[in-house]
Design a protein around this motif. Structure first.
Motif, PDB file in Angstrom:
ATOM      1  N   ALA A  22       0.896  -1.104  -0.039  1.00  7.01           N
ATOM      2  CA  ALA A  22      -0.063   0.013   0.113  1.00  7.01           C
ATOM      3  C   ALA A  22       0.867   1.094  -0.086  1.00  7.01           C
ATOM      4  CB  ALA A  22      -1.067   0.080   1.340  1.00  7.01           C
ATOM      5  N   ASN A  23       1.864   1.389   0.739  1.00  8.22           N
ATOM      6  CA  ASN A  23       2.713   2.390   1.021  1.00  8.22           C
ATOM      7  C   ASN A  23       3.486   2.530  -0.458  1.00  8.22           C
ATOM      8  OD1 ASN A  23       2.113   3.049   3.358  1.00  8.22           O
ATOM      9  ND2 ASN A  23       3.602   1.727   4.284  1.00  8.22           N
ATOM     10  N   GLU A  24       4.029   1.474  -0.958  1.00 11.03           N
ATOM     11  CA  GLU A  24       4.634   1.502  -2.277  1.00 11.03           C
ATOM     12  C   GLU A  24       3.767   2.083  -3.469  1.00 11.03           C
ATOM     13  OE1 GLU A  24       5.271  -2.104  -5.187  1.00 11.03           O
ATOM     14  OE2 GLU A  24       6.588  -2.547  -3.308  1.00 11.03           O
ATOM     15  N   MET A  25       2.561   1.781  -3.205  1.00  9.15           N
ATOM     16  CA  MET A  25       1.614   2.487  -4.273  1.00  9.15           C
ATOM     17  C   MET A  25       1.234   3.905  -4.255  1.00  9.15           C
ATOM     18  SD  MET A  25       1.122   0.311  -6.343  1.00  9.15           S
ATOM     19  CE  MET A  25       0.979  -1.613  -6.802  1.00  9.15           C
ATOM     20  N   GLU A  26       2.079   4.672  -3.180  1.00  5.64           N
ATOM     21  CA  GLU A  26       1.737   6.140  -3.106  1.00  5.64           C
ATOM     22  C   GLU A  26       2.597   6.735  -4.143  1.00  5.64           C
ATOM     23  OE1 GLU A  26       2.347   7.272   0.747  1.00  5.64           O
ATOM     24  OE2 GLU A  26       0.515   6.161   1.621  1.00  5.64           O
ATOM     25  N   ARG A  27       3.485   6.145  -4.837  1.00  8.47           N
ATOM     26  CA  ARG A  27       4.260   6.712  -5.690  1.00  8.47           C
ATOM     27  C   ARG A  27       4.544   5.502  -6.695  1.00  8.47           C
ATOM     28  NH1 ARG A  27       7.477  11.587  -5.518  1.00  8.47           N
ATOM     29  NH2 ARG A  27       6.634  12.726  -3.829  1.00  8.47           N
ATOM     30  N   VAL A  28       3.908   5.702  -7.994  1.00  7.03           N
ATOM     31  CA  VAL A  28       4.245   4.992  -9.135  1.00  7.03           C
ATOM     32  C   VAL A  28       4.754   5.684 -10.260  1.00  7.03           C
ATOM     33  CG1 VAL A  28       2.516   3.164  -8.383  1.00  7.03           C
ATOM     34  CG2 VAL A  28       1.888   4.915  -9.799  1.00  7.03           C
ATOM     35  N   PRO A  29       5.760   5.069 -11.185  1.00 13.12           N
ATOM     36  CA  PRO A  29       5.889   5.749 -12.290  1.00 13.12           C
ATOM     37  C   PRO A  29       4.513   6.403 -13.161  1.00 13.12           C
ATOM     38  CG  PRO A  29       7.133   3.954 -12.138  1.00 13.12           C
ATOM     39  CD  PRO A  29       6.133   3.855 -11.033  1.00 13.12           C
ATOM     40  N   PRO A  30       4.629   7.606 -13.718  1.00 10.76           N
ATOM     41  CA  PRO A  30       3.393   8.078 -14.295  1.00 10.76           C
ATOM     42  C   PRO A  30       3.327   7.267 -15.732  1.00 10.76           C
ATOM     43  CG  PRO A  30       5.311   9.697 -14.376  1.00 10.76           C
ATOM     44  CD  PRO A  30       5.672   8.626 -13.481  1.00 10.76           C
ATOM     45  N   VAL A  31       2.445   7.516 -16.328  1.00 14.06           N
ATOM     46  CA  VAL A  31       2.217   7.055 -17.711  1.00 14.06           C
ATOM     47  C   VAL A  31       2.971   7.745 -18.477  1.00 14.06           C
ATOM     48  CG1 VAL A  31       0.630   6.849 -19.558  1.00 14.06           C
ATOM     49  CG2 VAL A  31      -0.088   6.298 -17.436  1.00 14.06           C
ATOM     50  N   ALA A  46      -5.582   8.143 -17.556  1.00 18.49           N
ATOM     51  CA  ALA A  46      -4.755   6.925 -17.885  1.00 18.49           C
ATOM     52  C   ALA A  46      -3.928   6.448 -16.566  1.00 18.49           C
ATOM     53  CB  ALA A  46      -3.778   7.347 -18.934  1.00 18.49           C
ATOM     54  N   PHE A  47      -4.377   5.243 -16.310  1.00 18.03           N
ATOM     55  CA  PHE A  47      -4.003   4.650 -15.099  1.00 18.03           C
ATOM     56  C   PHE A  47      -2.488   4.202 -15.234  1.00 18.03           C
ATOM     57  CE2 PHE A  47      -8.623   4.680 -14.347  1.00 18.03           C
ATOM     58  CZ  PHE A  47      -8.656   5.328 -13.244  1.00 18.03           C
ATOM     59  N   GLN A  48      -1.568   4.232 -14.090  1.00 17.31           N
ATOM     60  CA  GLN A  48      -0.189   3.969 -14.219  1.00 17.31           C
ATOM     61  C   GLN A  48      -0.310   2.504 -14.424  1.00 17.31           C
ATOM     62  OE1 GLN A  48      -1.417   6.110 -11.854  1.00 17.31           O
ATOM     63  NE2 GLN A  48      -0.377   7.919 -12.876  1.00 17.31           N
ATOM     64  N   PRO A  49       0.696   1.803 -15.139  1.00 15.85           N
ATOM     65  CA  PRO A  49       0.728   0.163 -15.222  1.00 15.85           C
ATOM     66  C   PRO A  49       1.081  -0.358 -13.997  1.00 15.85           C
ATOM     67  CG  PRO A  49       1.887   1.397 -17.082  1.00 15.85           C
ATOM     68  CD  PRO A  49       1.331   2.576 -16.381  1.00 15.85           C
ATOM     69  N   GLY A  50       1.813   0.359 -13.181  1.00 19.61           N
ATOM     70  CA  GLY A  50       2.081  -0.237 -11.844  1.00 19.61           C
ATOM     71  C   GLY A  50       1.095  -0.534 -10.847  1.00 19.61           C
ATOM     72  N   LEU A  51      -0.106  -0.147 -11.081  1.00 13.28           N
ATOM     73  CA  LEU A  51      -1.175  -0.067 -10.348  1.00 13.28           C
ATOM     74  C   LEU A  51      -1.881  -1.651 -10.444  1.00 13.28           C
ATOM     75  CD1 LEU A  51      -2.830   3.269 -10.610  1.00 13.28           C
ATOM     76  CD2 LEU A  51      -1.350   2.534  -8.544  1.00 13.28           C
ATOM     77  N   LEU A  52      -1.845  -2.116 -11.411  1.00 18.41           N
ATOM     78  CA  LEU A  52      -2.241  -3.565 -11.506  1.00 18.41           C
ATOM     79  C   LEU A  52      -1.089  -4.521 -12.146  1.00 18.41           C
ATOM     80  CD1 LEU A  52      -5.529  -2.817 -13.631  1.00 18.41           C
ATOM     81  CD2 LEU A  52      -5.418  -3.918 -11.158  1.00 18.41           C
ATOM     82  N   TYR A  85       3.227  -2.230 -23.299  1.00 16.85           N
ATOM     83  CA  TYR A  85       3.365  -1.026 -22.503  1.00 16.85           C
ATOM     84  C   TYR A  85       2.979  -1.484 -20.934  1.00 16.85           C
ATOM     85  CZ  TYR A  85       3.608   3.289 -19.794  1.00 16.85           C
ATOM     86  OH  TYR A  85       3.732   4.323 -18.709  1.00 16.85           O
ATOM     87  N   LEU A  86       1.885  -1.752 -20.998  1.00 20.20           N
ATOM     88  CA  LEU A  86       1.114  -2.034 -19.529  1.00 20.20           C
ATOM     89  C   LEU A  86       1.766  -3.065 -18.944  1.00 20.20           C
ATOM     90  CD1 LEU A  86      -2.750  -1.345 -20.521  1.00 20.20           C
ATOM     91  CD2 LEU A  86      -1.012  -0.054 -19.173  1.00 20.20           C
ATOM     92  N   THR A  87       2.040  -4.238 -19.650  1.00 17.80           N
ATOM     93  CA  THR A  87       2.408  -5.507 -19.037  1.00 17.80           C
ATOM     94  C   THR A  87       3.855  -5.305 -18.769  1.00 17.80           C
ATOM     95  OG1 THR A  87       2.684  -6.484 -21.184  1.00 17.80           O
ATOM     96  CG2 THR A  87       0.745  -6.773 -20.067  1.00 17.80           C
TER      97      THR A  87
END
Length: 140
Positions: A22-31, A46-52, A85-87
């Motif tokens: 959860a804390n890791e998901m506070e900052r994910v690389p932008p699209v 456009a949701f960041q790929p790192g969220l899934l 890109y997403l995967t």
């Protein structure tokens, strides 16, 4: 000598991994992928790929004809480009879950938060996280 009880490794991981994720998901690389920004960003952020995880992104890209109730079909070349890109940039999580808002890390992070007047749904990230589009989800 004081003995401290130890947990089996699996139990320890279950108790510690979720908050860390959860804390890791506070900052994910932008699209950064132009096609993803354009095609996905036409209807929603456009949701960041790192969220899934990759498995979830594959399921989403396979079901664009019924994308959460809307037809988001794209030409095959665009689907292949966006999928790659997403995967390639996917995060961790439950690959059987397609919605970011149903991932365990998301539910853990938002368990005590209720929708207020700023957000219509939990999918409206930018209502509460001003820099969500840039991948910054710290509490505002």
């Amino acid at each position: 000598m004081i003995r401290i009880p130890t947990l089996p490794a699996a139990a320890f991981l279950c108790l510690t991994a979720l908050p860390g994720l959860a804390n890791e998901m506070e900052r994910v690389p932008p699209v950064t992928h132009p096609a993803t920004k354009k095609e996905c960003g036409e209807c929603h952020m456009a949701f960041q790929p790192g969220l899934l995880p990759a498995q979830s992104w594959n399921r989403i890209m396979d079901g664009l004809a019924d994308h959460f109730g809307d037809n988001a079909s794209l030409p095959a070349a665009a689907v292949a480009d966006i999928r790659a890109y997403l995967t390639a940039n996917a995060g961790r999580g439950d690959g059987t879950v397609m919605r970011i808002t149903e991932q365990r890390w998301f539910l853990h992070e938002h368990r005590k938060r209720h929708l207020g007047t700023r957000a219509k749904s939990f999918a409206d990230c930018q209502a509460c996280h001003r820099d969500a589009e840039r991948g910054q989800y710290e509490d505002d």
